[in-house]
Design a protein around this motif. Structure first.
Motif, PDB file in Angstrom:
ATOM      1  N   ARG A  59       0.855  -1.178   0.000  1.00  0.00           N
ATOM      2  CA  ARG A  59       0.000   0.000   0.000  1.00  0.00           C
ATOM      3  C   ARG A  59       0.899   1.238   0.000  1.00  0.00           C
ATOM      4  N   TYR A  60       0.330   2.370  -0.370  1.00  0.00           N
ATOM      5  CA  TYR A  60       1.103   3.599  -0.453  1.00  0.00           C
ATOM      6  C   TYR A  60       1.133   4.292   0.900  1.00  0.00           C
ATOM      7  N   PRO A  61       2.194   5.049   1.181  1.00  0.00           N
ATOM      8  CA  PRO A  61       2.252   5.743   2.474  1.00  0.00           C
ATOM      9  C   PRO A  61       1.025   6.622   2.688  1.00  0.00           C
ATOM     10  N   SER A  62       0.449   6.554   3.874  1.00  0.00           N
ATOM     11  CA  SER A  62      -0.754   7.338   4.139  1.00  0.00           C
ATOM     12  C   SER A  62      -0.489   8.826   4.009  1.00  0.00           C
ATOM     13  N   ALA A  63       0.725   9.258   4.319  1.00  0.00           N
ATOM     14  CA  ALA A  63       1.046  10.683   4.194  1.00  0.00           C
ATOM     15  C   ALA A  63       0.964  11.140   2.750  1.00  0.00           C
ATOM     16  N   LEU A  64       1.326  10.271   1.811  1.00  0.00           N
ATOM     17  CA  LEU A  64       1.241  10.603   0.383  1.00  0.00           C
ATOM     18  C   LEU A  64      -0.218  10.761  -0.023  1.00  0.00           C
ATOM     19  N   ILE A  65      -1.038   9.785   0.325  1.00  0.00           N
ATOM     20  CA  ILE A  65      -2.462   9.830  -0.031  1.00  0.00           C
ATOM     21  C   ILE A  65      -3.121  11.064   0.561  1.00  0.00           C
ATOM     22  N   GLU A  66      -2.847  11.327   1.822  1.00  0.00           N
ATOM     23  CA  GLU A  66      -3.483  12.455   2.500  1.00  0.00           C
ATOM     24  C   GLU A  66      -3.027  13.786   1.908  1.00  0.00           C
ATOM     25  N   ALA A  67      -1.748  13.887   1.530  1.00  0.00           N
ATOM     26  CA  ALA A  67      -1.246  15.133   0.955  1.00  0.00           C
ATOM     27  C   ALA A  67      -1.911  15.423  -0.384  1.00  0.00           C
ATOM     28  N   VAL A  68      -2.059  14.396  -1.224  1.00  0.00           N
ATOM     29  CA  VAL A  68      -2.696  14.596  -2.523  1.00  0.00           C
ATOM     30  C   VAL A  68      -4.165  14.960  -2.338  1.00  0.00           C
ATOM     31  N   ALA A  69      -4.855  14.239  -1.475  1.00  0.00           N
ATOM     32  CA  ALA A  69      -6.277  14.515  -1.253  1.00  0.00           C
ATOM     33  C   ALA A  69      -6.484  15.925  -0.703  1.00  0.00           C
ATOM     34  N   ALA A  70      -5.621  16.343   0.212  1.00  0.00           N
ATOM     35  CA  ALA A  70      -5.774  17.651   0.834  1.00  0.00           C
ATOM     36  C   ALA A  70      -5.472  18.790  -0.137  1.00  0.00           C
ATOM     37  N   SER A  71      -4.596  18.540  -1.122  1.00  0.00           N
ATOM     38  CA  SER A  71      -4.196  19.596  -2.048  1.00  0.00           C
ATOM     39  C   SER A  71      -5.130  19.725  -3.238  1.00  0.00           C
ATOM     40  N   VAL A  81      -6.005  13.989 -10.804  1.00  0.00           N
ATOM     41  CA  VAL A  81      -5.641  12.834 -11.627  1.00  0.00           C
ATOM     42  C   VAL A  81      -4.430  12.197 -10.972  1.00  0.00           C
ATOM     43  N   VAL A  82      -4.546  10.918 -10.622  1.00  0.00           N
ATOM     44  CA  VAL A  82      -3.469  10.230  -9.923  1.00  0.00           C
ATOM     45  C   VAL A  82      -3.120   8.949 -10.661  1.00  0.00           C
ATOM     46  N   ALA A  83      -1.919   8.465 -10.420  1.00  0.00           N
ATOM     47  CA  ALA A  83      -1.491   7.177 -10.974  1.00  0.00           C
ATOM     48  C   ALA A  83      -0.435   6.597 -10.046  1.00  0.00           C
ATOM     49  N   GLY A  84      -0.717   5.423  -9.506  1.00  0.00           N
ATOM     50  CA  GLY A  84       0.226   4.749  -8.623  1.00  0.00           C
ATOM     51  C   GLY A  84       0.882   3.577  -9.339  1.00  0.00           C
ATOM     52  N   MET A  85       2.173   3.667  -9.554  1.00  0.00           N
ATOM     53  CA  MET A  85       2.962   2.602 -10.186  1.00  0.00           C
ATOM     54  C   MET A  85       2.523   2.307 -11.629  1.00  0.00           C
ATOM     55  N   THR A  86       1.909   3.286 -12.310  1.00  0.00           N
ATOM     56  CA  THR A  86       1.407   2.999 -13.654  1.00  0.00           C
ATOM     57  C   THR A  86       1.759   4.038 -14.705  1.00  0.00           C
ATOM     58  N   TRP A  87       2.172   5.237 -14.325  1.00  0.00           N
ATOM     59  CA  TRP A  87       2.323   6.295 -15.316  1.00  0.00           C
ATOM     60  C   TRP A  87       3.418   5.969 -16.333  1.00  0.00           C
ATOM     61  N   PHE A 125       2.959   8.567  -8.765  1.00  0.00           N
ATOM     62  CA  PHE A 125       3.876   8.150  -7.700  1.00  0.00           C
ATOM     63  C   PHE A 125       4.212   6.670  -7.826  1.00  0.00           C
ATOM     64  N   TRP A 126       5.361   6.348  -7.262  1.00  0.00           N
ATOM     65  CA  TRP A 126       5.875   4.986  -7.271  1.00  0.00           C
ATOM     66  C   TRP A 126       6.458   4.688  -5.899  1.00  0.00           C
ATOM     67  N   TYR A 127       6.278   3.469  -5.422  1.00  0.00           N
ATOM     68  CA  TYR A 127       7.036   3.060  -4.246  1.00  0.00           C
ATOM     69  C   TYR A 127       8.298   2.343  -4.715  1.00  0.00           C
ATOM     70  N   VAL A 128       9.372   2.560  -4.000  1.00  0.00           N
ATOM     71  CA  VAL A 128      10.652   1.962  -4.355  1.00  0.00           C
ATOM     72  C   VAL A 128      10.893   0.780  -3.420  1.00  0.00           C
ATOM     73  N   LEU A 129      11.170  -0.374  -3.993  1.00  0.00           N
ATOM     74  CA  LEU A 129      11.459  -1.568  -3.202  1.00  0.00           C
ATOM     75  C   LEU A 129      12.972  -1.640  -2.976  1.00  0.00           C
ATOM     76  N   GLN A 130      13.436  -0.975  -1.932  1.00  0.00           N
ATOM     77  CA  GLN A 130      14.866  -0.879  -1.645  1.00  0.00           C
ATOM     78  C   GLN A 130      15.210  -1.758  -0.449  1.00  0.00           C
ATOM     79  N   LEU A 169      -9.603  10.856 -10.449  1.00  0.00           N
ATOM     80  CA  LEU A 169      -9.461   9.886 -11.535  1.00  0.00           C
ATOM     81  C   LEU A 169      -8.173   9.122 -11.310  1.00  0.00           C
ATOM     82  N   ASP A 170      -8.277   7.797 -11.161  1.00  0.00           N
ATOM     83  CA  ASP A 170      -7.127   6.939 -10.899  1.00  0.00           C
ATOM     84  C   ASP A 170      -6.760   6.224 -12.196  1.00  0.00           C
ATOM     85  N   VAL A 171      -5.631   6.613 -12.777  1.00  0.00           N
ATOM     86  CA  VAL A 171      -5.198   6.109 -14.083  1.00  0.00           C
ATOM     87  C   VAL A 171      -4.431   4.794 -13.897  1.00  0.00           C
ATOM     88  N   GLY A 172      -4.922   3.737 -14.545  1.00  0.00           N
ATOM     89  CA  GLY A 172      -4.300   2.429 -14.359  1.00  0.00           C
ATOM     90  C   GLY A 172      -4.522   1.934 -12.948  1.00  0.00           C
TER      91      GLY A 172
END
Length: 252
Positions: free
Chosen positions: A18-30, A95-101, A126-131, A37-40
């Motif tokens: 799942r994506y960091p909650s801070a990321l989701i909340e920041a996008v929603a709040a802004s 317009v958002v896209a997680g791991m798909t743009w 946005f993308w999560y990095v598997l480090q 619209l969730d692309v892909g």
């Protein structure tokens, strides 16, 4: 490859982080309103997180199998590639896209995003990095070199995956700038952490973009076995402390 993930949509939904909650909340709040619209959208992982943040989400997904899974979790989805999707006059606050743009034609995608965003609307990909931890990352890179000796890029990505996403961010930023329709381009990052067992990491690998070409080459089982052995040698599990990267912008 973009249409290969639906072969086991349940595995994909279970294995993908799942994506960091801070990321989701920041996008929603802004965003100026709740319409997203969730692309892909895939199986609806990000869409459900945005719904939990109070957004009204419409997904666009090219794979009917993934779309069907997402609908089963309460996400409204239309099946189409984003490039050919018909908005029918609808506009959105984000317009958002997680791991798909990176699957989207950059110039077409940027132009369509500008078309469907309301003035002041938020663009966020946005993308999560598997480090993995450094020692385990080096072990994974060694496995990639052994299993895929003719693909040095793959071993580099296994060792330092953040570099792969810098190209995605650059390409997306260039395409937005070319439209002349966006301002305030930013690249925020968000830390995230997850503990992985051996089996959980192998499920993640099975759900990745590498799985299909590995399977077609008859090397998927070898990759899984060797990766599992590397995790066993490290104690059978590990904590991934990594980051999610994003490109955000505002529609003029």
């Amino acid at each position: 490859m973009a249409e290969s993930f639906g072969a086991d949509a349940g595995l994909y939904d279970r294995a993908r982080p799942r994506y960091p909650s801070a990321l989701i909340e920041a996008v929603a709040a802004s965003a100026p309103g709740p319409a997203v619209l969730d692309v892909g959208c895939g199986t609806g992982i990000a869409a459900r997180q945005f719904q939990a943040a109070g957004c009204q989400v419409l997904g666009v997904e090219v794979d009917e199998r993934m779309a069907a899974f997402a609908r089963g979790t309460g996400v409204d989805v239309e099946v189409s590639s984003f490039e050919t999707w018909e908005p029918a006059g609808r506009t959105f606050d984000a317009v958002v896209a997680g791991m798909t743009w990176h699957w989207i034609d950059p110039s077409v995608g940027a132009a369509k995003a500008s078309e469907v965003l309301k003035p002041g609307g938020r663009f966020a990909v946005f993308w999560y990095v598997l480090q993995p931890p450094p020692d385990l990352g080096a072990a994974f890179a060694a496995v990639h070199r052994e299993v895929l000796p003719d693909s040095p890029v793959n071993s580099q990505v296994a060792a330092a995956p953040l570099r792969a996403y810098e190209h995605f961010l650059d390409r997306a930023a260039d395409s937005l700038t070319a439209t002349g329709a966006f301002t305030h381009l930013e690249r925020p990052t968000y830390p995230w952490s997850r503990h992985y067992t051996r089996d959980e990491w192998l499920d993640q690998l099975r759900s990745s973009g590498l799985a299909k070409p590995l399977a077609e080459a008859g090397k998927l089982d070898e990759m899984l076995d060797r990766t599992g052995a590397a995790i066993d040698a490290a104690g059978g599990s590990f904590t991934l402390d990594s980051t999610a990267v994003a490109l955000t912008a505002t529609r003029n």
